[in-house]
Design a protein around this motif. Structure first.
Motif, short mmCIF file in Angstrom:
data_model
loop_
_atom_site.label_atom_id
_atom_site.label_comp_id
_atom_site.label_asym_id
_atom_site.label_seq_id
_atom_site.Cartn_x
_atom_site.Cartn_y
_atom_site.Cartn_z
N THR A 1 0.86 -1.19 0.00
CA THR A 1 0.00 0.00 0.00
C THR A 1 0.89 1.24 0.00
OG1 THR A 1 -0.16 0.33 2.40
CG2 THR A 1 -1.66 -1.30 1.41
N GLY A 2 0.48 2.26 -0.73
CA GLY A 2 1.29 3.47 -0.78
C GLY A 2 2.61 3.28 -1.51
N GLY A 3 2.62 2.37 -2.48
CA GLY A 3 3.86 2.05 -3.18
C GLY A 3 4.29 3.06 -4.22
N ALA A 4 3.50 4.13 -4.40
CA ALA A 4 3.90 5.20 -5.32
C ALA A 4 4.46 6.40 -4.57
CB ALA A 4 2.72 5.64 -6.18
N PHE B 1 -0.14 -2.49 -10.96
CA PHE B 1 -0.57 -1.31 -10.21
C PHE B 1 -2.08 -1.18 -10.27
CE2 PHE B 1 -1.77 3.23 -10.25
CZ PHE B 1 -1.47 3.51 -8.93
N ILE B 2 -2.68 -0.90 -9.11
CA ILE B 2 -4.11 -0.63 -9.02
C ILE B 2 -4.28 0.73 -8.34
CG2 ILE B 2 -6.31 -1.32 -8.00
CD1 ILE B 2 -5.37 -4.23 -8.24
N LYS B 3 -4.88 1.66 -9.06
CA LYS B 3 -5.16 2.96 -8.44
C LYS B 3 -6.35 2.80 -7.52
CE LYS B 3 -6.15 7.83 -9.27
NZ LYS B 3 -6.42 8.91 -10.25
N GLY B 4 -6.16 3.10 -6.26
CA GLY B 4 -7.24 2.95 -5.31
C GLY B 4 -6.86 3.52 -3.96
N ASN B 5 -7.87 3.71 -3.14
CA ASN B 5 -7.70 4.33 -1.83
C ASN B 5 -8.02 3.30 -0.75
OD1 ASN B 5 -7.91 5.96 0.54
ND2 ASN B 5 -8.33 7.73 -0.76
N ILE B 6 -7.16 3.17 0.23
CA ILE B 6 -7.36 2.14 1.25
C ILE B 6 -8.51 2.47 2.20
CG2 ILE B 6 -4.99 1.28 1.18
CD1 ILE B 6 -4.53 2.86 3.83
N VAL B 7 -9.07 3.67 2.11
CA VAL B 7 -10.26 3.96 2.91
C VAL B 7 -11.54 3.76 2.10
CG1 VAL B 7 -9.02 5.57 4.39
CG2 VAL B 7 -10.23 6.44 2.41
N ASN B 8 -11.41 3.21 0.91
CA ASN B 8 -12.55 2.90 0.06
C ASN B 8 -12.69 1.37 -0.02
OD1 ASN B 8 -14.02 2.18 -2.42
ND2 ASN B 8 -14.02 4.38 -2.85
N ASN C 1 -14.59 -0.53 -1.75
CA ASN C 1 -14.66 -1.07 -3.11
C ASN C 1 -13.26 -1.21 -3.71
OD1 ASN C 1 -17.47 -1.22 -3.13
ND2 ASN C 1 -17.70 0.87 -3.90
N ASP C 2 -12.39 -0.24 -3.46
CA ASP C 2 -11.01 -0.32 -3.95
C ASP C 2 -10.26 -1.46 -3.29
OD1 ASP C 2 -11.47 1.83 -5.58
OD2 ASP C 2 -10.46 3.31 -4.29
N ILE C 3 -10.47 -1.62 -2.00
CA ILE C 3 -9.80 -2.71 -1.29
C ILE C 3 -10.28 -4.07 -1.81
CG2 ILE C 3 -9.60 -3.87 0.94
CD1 ILE C 3 -9.37 -1.21 2.27
N GLU C 4 -11.57 -4.19 -2.05
CA GLU C 4 -12.09 -5.46 -2.58
C GLU C 4 -11.53 -5.77 -3.96
OE1 GLU C 4 -16.33 -5.22 -2.39
OE2 GLU C 4 -16.39 -5.25 -0.19
N ARG C 5 -11.29 -4.72 -4.77
CA ARG C 5 -10.71 -4.94 -6.10
C ARG C 5 -9.31 -5.53 -6.01
NH1 ARG C 5 -9.30 -0.91 -9.55
NH2 ARG C 5 -9.50 0.74 -7.99
N VAL C 6 -8.54 -5.05 -5.05
CA VAL C 6 -7.16 -5.51 -4.95
C VAL C 6 -7.06 -6.87 -4.25
CG1 VAL C 6 -6.42 -4.48 -2.75
CG2 VAL C 6 -4.83 -4.56 -4.67
N MET C 7 -8.09 -7.23 -3.49
CA MET C 7 -8.08 -8.51 -2.78
C MET C 7 -8.66 -9.61 -3.66
SD MET C 7 -6.59 -7.90 0.05
CE MET C 7 -6.11 -6.45 1.01
N ASP C 8 -8.03 -9.80 -4.82
CA ASP C 8 -8.48 -10.82 -5.76
C ASP C 8 -7.63 -12.08 -5.66
OD1 ASP C 8 -6.15 -9.73 -6.74
OD2 ASP C 8 -6.89 -9.39 -8.78
N GLN C 9 -6.78 -12.15 -4.65
CA GLN C 9 -5.92 -13.30 -4.43
C GLN C 9 -5.45 -13.27 -2.99
OE1 GLN C 9 -1.83 -12.66 -6.16
NE2 GLN C 9 -2.83 -10.85 -7.05
N GLN C 10 -4.83 -14.35 -2.54
CA GLN C 10 -4.21 -14.32 -1.21
C GLN C 10 -2.76 -13.89 -1.36
OE1 GLN C 10 -2.93 -17.86 1.06
NE2 GLN C 10 -4.26 -17.14 2.73
#
Length: 320
Positions: free
Chosen positions: A8-11, A56-63, A65-74
């Motif tokens: 998270t925050g890798g940019a 890279f996935i543009k998203g906010n960790i307080v959203n 929906n964004d967190i669910e998008r990135v959690m597509d794997q373990q």
């Protein structure tokens, strides 16, 4: 087996350096989620997308929906850098700091409960310990949390959340607390980039108060090596301090940079001190050194020269 790491925050400043470090030194497959705030580096992130081990996935960790998008794997691990970090901004308004630093961490902890990661490394700061006087020993992992500004208070809050989720839910969590980082990709609002930028343009260099505040400086690549060690060998439930062992007065750092740049000291301008300005930070890294075998490989003087030249090159190209 593929080792998938979520950063998270890798940019941002330290996150970007850590991503590059892992791509150079490991075979990990890396996913970065970042909302690309003003302090991020979208061009550098985009340049990494050609690497088959990076996405890279543009998203906010307080959203959510964004967190669910990135959690597509373990993931093997989450390395949690994402944070608002500029103290001056937190004094003006703490809203974003509360949301990102506290609520964002809470949302990630919930993902661990759901099993989306085997562990999480929570990246924190020595500022949660508060301030030291000139005679006190450096902070250890047992030092009490005594934050003195809204930024450090939100980081201390997130540290306590992480601790509570380890104790309550037995989640595989580790916290690291670092001293002041410096190196490539730091935003111009920060201390060393501000000095270089002002001197480069022959502008006055603002120095808070008497300039005798002391900071413990850590070159970002040494920090990245430490986090990598904690990722591989760190014990869950533990806190690891990562310190530079390079205590310097602010005014001395300013003068050293001016000397490197061959600029006059009359550019220095003392300004009204910041509210809640901690006098001294110093951090004891002996636990990390003794238990995980970490040691610094970069000297402060050489790393500072390298950093100053990096910013000069960026300013010449009008890109930061």
């Amino acid at each position: 087996m593929l080792m998938n790491i979520l950063i998270t925050g890798g940019a941002g400043f330290i996150g970007m350096n850590f991503v590059q470090y892992l791509l150079r030194n490991t075979g990990y497959h890396i996913t970065v989620i970042d909302s690309l705030t003003y302090a991020s580096h979208p061009k550098e992130i985009n340049s990494l997308t050609s690497n088959s081990r990076f996405r890279f996935i543009k998203g906010n960790i307080v959203n959510n929906n964004d967190i669910e998008r990135v959690m597509d794997q373990q993931y093997e691990a989450i390395v949690h850098f994402a944070a608002e970090s500029h103290v001056d901004n937190s004094i003006q308004s703490a809203d974003k700091f509360i949301q990102t630093n506290i609520v964002g961490t809470y949302y990630l902890l919930n993902q661990l409960i759901k099993g989306y990661a085997k562990k999480m490394i929570h990246i924190s700061t020595d500022e949660v310990y508060g301030t030291l006087n000139s005679t006190q020993q450096p902070f250890t992992e047992q030092s009490p949390l005594l934050p003195n500004n809204p930024y450090s208070a939100t980081k201390a809050s997130s540290d306590l959340l992480v601790r509570s989720y380890y104790e309550t839910f037995k989640l595989p969590l580790i916290t690291t607390r670092c001293s002041n980082n410096f190196g490539p990709f730091q935003n111009i609002e920060k201390f060393i980039p501000t000095i270089v930028y002002s001197a480069f343009n022959n502008n006055k260099i603002p120095v808070y108060g008497d300039g005798l505040q002391i900071r413990d400086w850590l070159f970002v690549e040494d920090h990245c090596k430490a986090i990598s060690l904690v990722l591989e060998k760190g014990k869950v439930g533990e806190v690891y301090n990562i310190g530079g062992g390079n205590e310097r007065k602010n005014i001395d750092v300013v003068k050293q940079i001016l000397e490197i740049m061959q600029k006059p000291e009359n550019l220095i301008e003392f300004v009204e001190d910041r509210k809640g300005h901690d006098r001294r930070y110093a951090i004891d890294s002996s636990k990390l050194q003794n238990e995980l075998g970490w040691k610094q490989t970069h000297s402060f003087d050489q790393s500072l020269e390298k950093t100053v030249q990096w910013y000069i090159n960026k300013f010449k190209g009008a890109s930061l």
